[in-house]
Write a protein that holds these residues in place. Structure first.
Motif, PDB file in Angstrom:
ATOM      1  N   UNK A 165       0.855  -1.188   0.000  1.00 51.90           N
ATOM      2  CA  UNK A 165       0.000   0.000   0.000  1.00 51.90           C
ATOM      3  C   UNK A 165       0.888   1.234   0.000  1.00 51.90           C
ATOM      4  N   UNK A 166       1.664   1.400  -1.065  1.00 52.56           N
ATOM      5  CA  UNK A 166       2.598   2.518  -1.164  1.00 52.56           C
ATOM      6  C   UNK A 166       2.434   3.176  -2.542  1.00 52.56           C
ATOM      7  N   UNK A 167       3.504   3.755  -3.080  1.00 51.61           N
ATOM      8  CA  UNK A 167       3.428   4.444  -4.374  1.00 51.61           C
ATOM      9  C   UNK A 167       2.948   3.490  -5.455  1.00 51.61           C
ATOM     10  N   UNK A 168       1.843   3.837  -6.092  1.00 49.98           N
ATOM     11  CA  UNK A 168       1.235   2.934  -7.072  1.00 49.98           C
ATOM     12  C   UNK A 168       2.137   2.714  -8.274  1.00 49.98           C
ATOM     13  N   UNK A 169       2.926   3.731  -8.619  1.00 46.14           N
ATOM     14  CA  UNK A 169       3.826   3.615  -9.774  1.00 46.14           C
ATOM     15  C   UNK A 169       4.838   2.490  -9.605  1.00 46.14           C
TER      16      UNK A 169
END
Length: 213
Positions: free
Chosen positions: A135-139
């Motif tokens: 659940x962090x940077x989607x990229x």
């Protein structure tokens, strides 16, 4: 983030396990003091994370994206005695906030915080994991998957958050929308990778559960 009528959503939450008092306090303080409080897992999703963890009874958990620590505390509820959770976040301003609530819980000694880029930290964790929450940077979701898949035990679970991205995954893709582009790639990766079996659930903003064979 809500794909069903609000009245039905309220009914679902009302008939779900109650939110522990400590997590209620954490949620209130997050909304009072921290930017982008909608990033919080919250009552309903938090109880889902807790229940999955209790079913798995992991010895080792990896969380990529701590935010204010809500989801880490939910996941920790299922840890085996003597088990541990390693949680990673880049925001140093939230470190003490997280620690305060971790230490007020029953799992303070079992939760290990890591500050920095997960892509640099994960390769240096000499552990195999039973449960991973992303659940962090989607990229960077595809990169996270490639970093953790060989560190996941057979039968281990990956939970991925925000995989529906407010419905953008089915809308025309804008050229500069790197997050949606990465999530489209990630969702396909989870579906096609033969090492895992995957179910995408329409929970909140989309939650995928993948099991390593």
């Amino acid at each position: 983030m809500h794909f069903i009528p609000e009245e039905l959503d309220n009914y679902i939450v009302k008939h779900t396990e109650n939110e522990p008092e400590l997590l209620q306090q954490l949620s209130r303080e997050t909304f009072q003091k921290v930017l982008q409080p909608r990033m919080l897992s919250g009552h309903y999703q938090g109880r889902i994370l807790s229940l999955i963890s209790k079913i798995i009874q992991p010895n080792t958990i990896l969380e990529i994206g701590t935010y204010t620590g809500y989801s880490a505390l939910c996941l920790a509820e299922g840890l085996q005695k003597g088990g541990c959770i390693h949680t990673i976040d880049v925001n140093e301003e939230l470190y003490d906030f997280q620690r305060k609530y971790f230490d007020r819980s029953a799992f303070g000694d079992q939760i290990h915080q890591h500050l920095g880029d997960a892509q640099n930290i994960i390769p240096n964790l000499n552990l195999k994991f039973d449960l991973v929450f992303i659940d962090a940077d989607k990229e960077d979701y595809p990169k996270y998957f490639n970093l953790i898949i060989d560190k996941l035990n057979s039968g281990g679970i990956i939970i991925s958050d925000n995989v529906l991205w407010s419905g953008k995954v089915i809308e025309p893709l804008e050229e500069d929308d790197l997050a949606t582009k990465a999530l489209l790639e990630y969702n396909k990766l989870l579906k096609d990778d033969l090492r895992i079996e995957t179910v995408l659930l329409p929970i909140r903003d989309g939650l995928t559960i993948s099991r390593k064979k």
